[in-house]
Design a protein around this motif. Structure first.
Motif, PDB file in Angstrom:
ATOM      1  N   UNK A  51      -1.021 -15.151   0.702  1.00  0.00           N
ATOM      2  CA  UNK A  51      -1.653 -16.374   1.190  1.00  0.00           C
ATOM      3  C   UNK A  51      -0.840 -16.924   2.354  1.00  0.00           C
ATOM      4  N   UNK A  52      -1.530 -17.484   3.339  1.00  0.00           N
ATOM      5  CA  UNK A  52      -0.847 -18.108   4.458  1.00  0.00           C
ATOM      6  C   UNK A  52      -0.044 -19.315   3.985  1.00  0.00           C
ATOM      7  N   UNK A  53       1.222 -19.377   4.381  1.00  0.00           N
ATOM      8  CA  UNK A  53       2.090 -20.506   4.053  1.00  0.00           C
ATOM      9  C   UNK A  53       3.102 -20.634   5.175  1.00  0.00           C
ATOM     10  N   UNK A  54       2.786 -21.458   6.160  1.00  0.00           N
ATOM     11  CA  UNK A  54       3.643 -21.629   7.326  1.00  0.00           C
ATOM     12  C   UNK A  54       4.279 -23.011   7.273  1.00  0.00           C
ATOM     13  N   UNK A  55       5.597 -23.108   7.006  1.00  0.00           N
ATOM     14  CA  UNK A  55       6.242 -24.420   6.894  1.00  0.00           C
ATOM     15  C   UNK A  55       6.252 -25.203   8.205  1.00  0.00           C
ATOM     16  N   UNK A  56       6.036 -24.519   9.322  1.00  0.00           N
ATOM     17  CA  UNK A  56       6.064 -25.182  10.628  1.00  0.00           C
ATOM     18  C   UNK A  56       4.686 -25.614  11.121  1.00  0.00           C
ATOM     19  N   UNK A  57       3.641 -25.145  10.446  1.00  0.00           N
ATOM     20  CA  UNK A  57       2.287 -25.415  10.938  1.00  0.00           C
ATOM     21  C   UNK A  57       1.304 -25.483   9.778  1.00  0.00           C
ATOM     22  N   UNK A  58       0.513 -26.571   9.734  1.00  0.00           N
ATOM     23  CA  UNK A  58      -0.515 -26.675   8.692  1.00  0.00           C
ATOM     24  C   UNK A  58      -1.684 -25.761   9.036  1.00  0.00           C
ATOM     25  N   UNK A  59      -2.087 -24.956   8.069  1.00  0.00           N
ATOM     26  CA  UNK A  59      -3.220 -24.045   8.241  1.00  0.00           C
ATOM     27  C   UNK A  59      -4.249 -24.349   7.164  1.00  0.00           C
ATOM     28  N   UNK A  60      -5.450 -24.676   7.578  1.00  0.00           N
ATOM     29  CA  UNK A  60      -6.528 -25.009   6.642  1.00  0.00           C
ATOM     30  C   UNK A  60      -7.223 -23.730   6.175  1.00  0.00           C
ATOM     31  N   UNK A  61      -7.937 -23.841   5.060  1.00  0.00           N
ATOM     32  CA  UNK A  61      -8.781 -22.748   4.603  1.00  0.00           C
ATOM     33  C   UNK A  61      -8.117 -21.759   3.687  1.00  0.00           C
ATOM     34  N   UNK A  62      -6.908 -22.058   3.197  1.00  0.00           N
ATOM     35  CA  UNK A  62      -6.254 -21.104   2.290  1.00  0.00           C
ATOM     36  C   UNK A  62      -6.981 -21.005   0.957  1.00  0.00           C
ATOM     37  N   UNK A  63      -7.850 -21.959   0.670  1.00  0.00           N
ATOM     38  CA  UNK A  63      -8.583 -21.969  -0.612  1.00  0.00           C
ATOM     39  C   UNK A  63      -9.830 -21.100  -0.583  1.00  0.00           C
ATOM     40  N   UNK A  64     -10.282 -20.697   0.588  1.00  0.00           N
ATOM     41  CA  UNK A  64     -11.557 -19.993   0.704  1.00  0.00           C
ATOM     42  C   UNK A  64     -11.393 -18.480   0.558  1.00  0.00           C
ATOM     43  N   UNK A  65     -12.262 -17.844  -0.222  1.00  0.00           N
ATOM     44  CA  UNK A  65     -12.155 -16.381  -0.356  1.00  0.00           C
ATOM     45  C   UNK A  65     -12.429 -15.623   0.935  1.00  0.00           C
ATOM     46  N   UNK A  66     -13.199 -16.210   1.850  1.00  0.00           N
ATOM     47  CA  UNK A  66     -13.511 -15.548   3.114  1.00  0.00           C
ATOM     48  C   UNK A  66     -12.946 -16.310   4.297  1.00  0.00           C
ATOM     49  N   UNK A  68      -9.958 -16.118   5.647  1.00  0.00           N
ATOM     50  CA  UNK A  68      -8.999 -15.401   6.470  1.00  0.00           C
ATOM     51  C   UNK A  68      -7.566 -15.869   6.296  1.00  0.00           C
ATOM     52  N   UNK A  69      -7.321 -16.714   5.267  1.00  0.00           N
ATOM     53  CA  UNK A  69      -5.971 -17.222   5.051  1.00  0.00           C
ATOM     54  C   UNK A  69      -5.408 -16.828   3.686  1.00  0.00           C
ATOM     55  N   UNK A  70      -6.047 -15.912   3.034  1.00  0.00           N
ATOM     56  CA  UNK A  70      -5.504 -15.293   1.823  1.00  0.00           C
ATOM     57  C   UNK A  70      -6.066 -13.874   1.738  1.00  0.00           C
ATOM     58  N   UNK A  71      -5.460 -13.061   0.903  1.00  0.00           N
ATOM     59  CA  UNK A  71      -5.922 -11.672   0.811  1.00  0.00           C
ATOM     60  C   UNK A  71      -5.461 -11.052  -0.498  1.00  0.00           C
ATOM     61  N   UNK A  72      -6.311 -10.202  -1.040  1.00  0.00           N
ATOM     62  CA  UNK A  72      -5.953  -9.336  -2.155  1.00  0.00           C
ATOM     63  C   UNK A  72      -6.102  -7.904  -1.659  1.00  0.00           C
ATOM     64  N   UNK A  73      -4.992  -7.202  -1.582  1.00  0.00           N
ATOM     65  CA  UNK A  73      -4.990  -5.820  -1.116  1.00  0.00           C
ATOM     66  C   UNK A  73      -4.845  -4.903  -2.332  1.00  0.00           C
ATOM     67  N   UNK A 197     -15.345  -2.003  -9.636  1.00  0.00           N
ATOM     68  CA  UNK A 197     -14.801  -0.671  -9.347  1.00  0.00           C
ATOM     69  C   UNK A 197     -13.291  -0.706  -9.145  1.00  0.00           C
ATOM     70  N   UNK A 198     -12.710  -1.913  -9.121  1.00  0.00           N
ATOM     71  CA  UNK A 198     -11.269  -2.112  -8.921  1.00  0.00           C
ATOM     72  C   UNK A 198     -10.791  -1.480  -7.625  1.00  0.00           C
ATOM     73  N   UNK A 199     -11.579  -1.735  -6.565  1.00  0.00           N
ATOM     74  CA  UNK A 199     -11.269  -1.193  -5.241  1.00  0.00           C
ATOM     75  C   UNK A 199     -10.905  -2.280  -4.240  1.00  0.00           C
ATOM     76  N   UNK A 200     -11.347  -3.523  -4.478  1.00  0.00           N
ATOM     77  CA  UNK A 200     -11.060  -4.598  -3.553  1.00  0.00           C
ATOM     78  C   UNK A 200     -11.018  -5.929  -4.300  1.00  0.00           C
ATOM     79  N   UNK A 201     -10.401  -6.927  -3.680  1.00  0.00           N
ATOM     80  CA  UNK A 201     -10.218  -8.202  -4.352  1.00  0.00           C
ATOM     81  C   UNK A 201     -10.514  -9.383  -3.451  1.00  0.00           C
ATOM     82  N   UNK A 202     -10.584 -10.569  -4.069  1.00  0.00           N
ATOM     83  CA  UNK A 202     -10.773 -11.834  -3.373  1.00  0.00           C
ATOM     84  C   UNK A 202      -9.913 -12.894  -4.061  1.00  0.00           C
ATOM     85  N   UNK A 203      -9.639 -13.986  -3.340  1.00  0.00           N
ATOM     86  CA  UNK A 203      -8.826 -15.068  -3.889  1.00  0.00           C
ATOM     87  C   UNK A 203      -9.397 -16.411  -3.457  1.00  0.00           C
TER      88      UNK A 203
END
Length: 208
Positions: A51-66, A68-73, A197-203
């Motif tokens: 998940x995006x976590x930048x102490x120098x800059x506030x970034x919105x949208x980390x809560x949304x699955x799509x 672009x500010x979090x990822x499940x690889x 299928x346990x091939x991809x994820x979302x958060x």
């Protein structure tokens, strides 16, 4: 090996996700081994949460699955978001006192996990739960609360599965009870999902 923090134990070539807003590497939170009996796999597959976590800059949208500010690889699996072949990068931390510093300072952490298996009620849609008594709803909420791997999600703000598709819970993370810092808003809970299928994820995360 399921763990929180440290650096990812990559099974394949590194795929470190990048923030859509800043273009910088996201922060590594956890990896979950996709093993029976919680998952269909028999080993040899891992899911990594960032998940995006930048102490120098506030970034919105980390809560949304799509957003672009979090990822499940998932490895081996499918991940199509922007990523770099970075073996090590920003990772989990807690805020701790440091001699000579007036303010708390970030301290890198790593926690291994020992799972305890419990029985949980299965998911029931809100249309069904709306007919329950308050006692039934409170009993269900207590049974699904807390941090866990697999099981049934205990949503704070109503059912919110990723769309489209059929998803199952990979990880539920209660920010109020973990021994490290994660920003899921006000007393928030994070929910990582994996496809059947346990091939991809979302958060996504929800807060009070």
């Amino acid at each position: 090996m399921t763990k929180f923090g440290g650096q990812p134990c990559w099974l394949k070539a590194p795929q470190w996700p990048l923030s859509r807003a800043t273009g910088q590497p996201m922060r590594f939170i956890a990896q979950v081994a996709l093993e029976a009996p919680l998952f269909a796999g028999t080993g040899g597959r891992m899911a990594y949460l960032f998940m995006t976590d930048d102490p120098e800059q506030y970034v919105d949208g980390t809560w949304e699955p799509e957003g672009g500010e979090n990822a499940v690889v998932v490895q081996p699996g499918h991940f199509t978001g922007p990523a770099v072949a970075l073996a090590q990068g920003p990772s989990l931390y807690r805020m701790a006192e440091v001699a000579g510093e007036a303010q708390l300072q970030p301290q890198a952490v790593e926690f291994r996990v020992q799972l305890r298996f419990v029985e949980e009620p299965g998911h029931q849609p809100e249309s069904v739960r709306g007919e329950w008594t308050q006692e039934q709803q409170e009993s269900r909420a207590r049974a699904l609360e807390g941090s866990k791997v697999g099981g049934t999600p205990g949503f704070l703000q109503g059912d919110e599965f990723p769309q489209p598709g059929d998803w199952k819970l990979l990880l539920q993370l209660d920010s109020t009870t973990v021994p490290f810092y994660v920003n899921f808003g006000d007393a928030g809970i994070g929910y990582a999902f994996i496809d059947q299928a346990e091939q991809e994820g979302r958060f996504l995360w929800q807060c009070c």
